[in-house]
Design a protein around this motif. Structure first.
Motif: not given
Length: 377
Positions: A174-202
């Protein structure tokens, strides 16, 4: 005399051959091919196993134990999935009621030291009410997720946790695999940005009231401990604690948010206390609400730098921060390293760090949803 010497040499050679014959089978027994031939049911060379790690059986509560209420606009369920390091993660799924077809999806986590029953679940529920399929997950070694020992953080494994959530979402029917994002709060905000740098699927990333956990651990708050001497003192203390932990057979905890509050506590510590230590945000599985991380948990963050390749991040990023937050400098400095017209900084006037945890009259949720609608298309 010559014959005697020759006899002795021949006897020595025969003894040497006998000794060699006795020793060689020991080496042969250790050969993987021989082991496999001896037992055709089990391949004793585990390095030939390419399977994804099995899902661990986790104890998941079926009660609604969030710090926020249910919504009659979304359906809720629980799921588990495995990350690349073999750790089973637990997540809450929030799906718009009566949704049809494939939906854009968002994985949410944070704050650092919190659990999915706190801020991340609230964000996930709110975004589901706006049409997204969302999951709020507990990071490795925390909450209802698996992994031992408990309450350990890792700049590598925690970045992987986001990518594992993307693995899961991209394989839902039930997910469109071309439309996946992430959201990080507090310390996980920085982790989210780092994950996006490393993972172009995001395709789109939101960092709300973010920390750079590598910077704050290496340099202290406001870079007040940014020296080799102070970093080495931290390394020494945690290295010594490792020795003690090993000897004792258990890890010393660093403590959660300080309680009771000292009279001279900074305002942001008071704000943390007002969330984590009161009915507003307290949760029994939250490290920040209880006894915190293992004392040695911060060690790898000192030697690891996020955002070294931030200028190579091509996907969209929105950094949301309050201008009264003690952490505001993390958001501003990270945004300055990003390149491209799909990078945005949204400053919430008058908002503190913890206001963006749960104050729905302050969190710009409609603007966050609009950002995802624009870039998850």
């Amino acid at each position: 005399m010559g014959k005697a010497r020759l006899y002795f040499l021949l006897l020595f050679c025969r003894m040497k051959k006998l000794l060699y014959a006795l020793l060689v089978p020991v080496a042969v027994v250790l050969e993987p091919a021989t082991l496999k031939s001896q037992n055709t049911d089990i391949d004793m060379n585990l390095n030939t196993n390419t399977l994804i790690a099995p899902v661990e059986t986790l104890k998941l509560t079926q009660d609604w134990d969030k710090v926020f209420p249910k919504s009659d606009k979304v359906d809720h369920s629980k799921v588990v999935f495995v990350n690349r390091y073999g750790i089973t993660l637990a997540a809450d799924v929030y799906k718009p009621k009566d949704a049809n077809g494939k939906l854009p999806a968002i994985a949410v986590s944070g704050p650092f030291g919190a659990v999915k029953e706190q801020s991340s679940g609230l964000y996930a529920r709110q975004l589901a009410e706006r049409g997204f399929l969302t999951i709020a997950f507990d990071p490795s070694f925390t909450g209802e997720s698996g992994g031992m020992p408990r309450r350990v953080a890792s700049p590598d494994i925690n970045v992987e946790d986001f990518s594992a959530a993307v693995d899961y979402l991209m394989n839902r029917g039930d997910v469109d695999s071309g439309k996946v994002g992430i959201l990080g709060i507090c310390g996980w905000g920085g982790i989210a940005v780092q994950a996006a740098i490393n993972d172009p699927r995001i395709k789109a990333t939101v960092a709300s009231t973010m920390y750079d956990m590598t910077r704050v651990n290496a340099n202290g708050y406001f870079d007040s401990e940014n020296s080799a001497a102070e970093r080495n003192a931290k390394r020494k203390a945690m290295a010594e604690q490792r020795t003690i932990d090993f000897r004792n057979g258990e890890y010393k905890r660093a403590g959660g948010v300080v309680d009771p509050l000292p009279d001279d506590a900074p305002q942001f510590v008071k704000d943390y206390h007002a969330y984590y230590k009161t009915p507003r945000g307290y949760h029994v599985r939250s490290g920040n609400s209880t006894d915190g991380w293992n004392t040695t948990s911060n060690l790898p963050f000192i030697n690891f730098k996020f955002f070294e390749y931030a200028d190579e991040l091509e996907s969209a990023v929105l950094i949301v921060h309050g201008d009264k937050a003690h952490s505001y400098y993390f958001g501003k400095d990270t945004f300055a390293r990003l390149k491209g017209d799909n990078k945005q900084m949204l400053t919430v006037k008058g908002a503190t760090h913890c206001d963006l945890y749960d104050q729905l009259d302050i969190i710009p949720m409609d603007e966050i949803a609009a950002f995802y609608n624009k870039y998850l298309k």
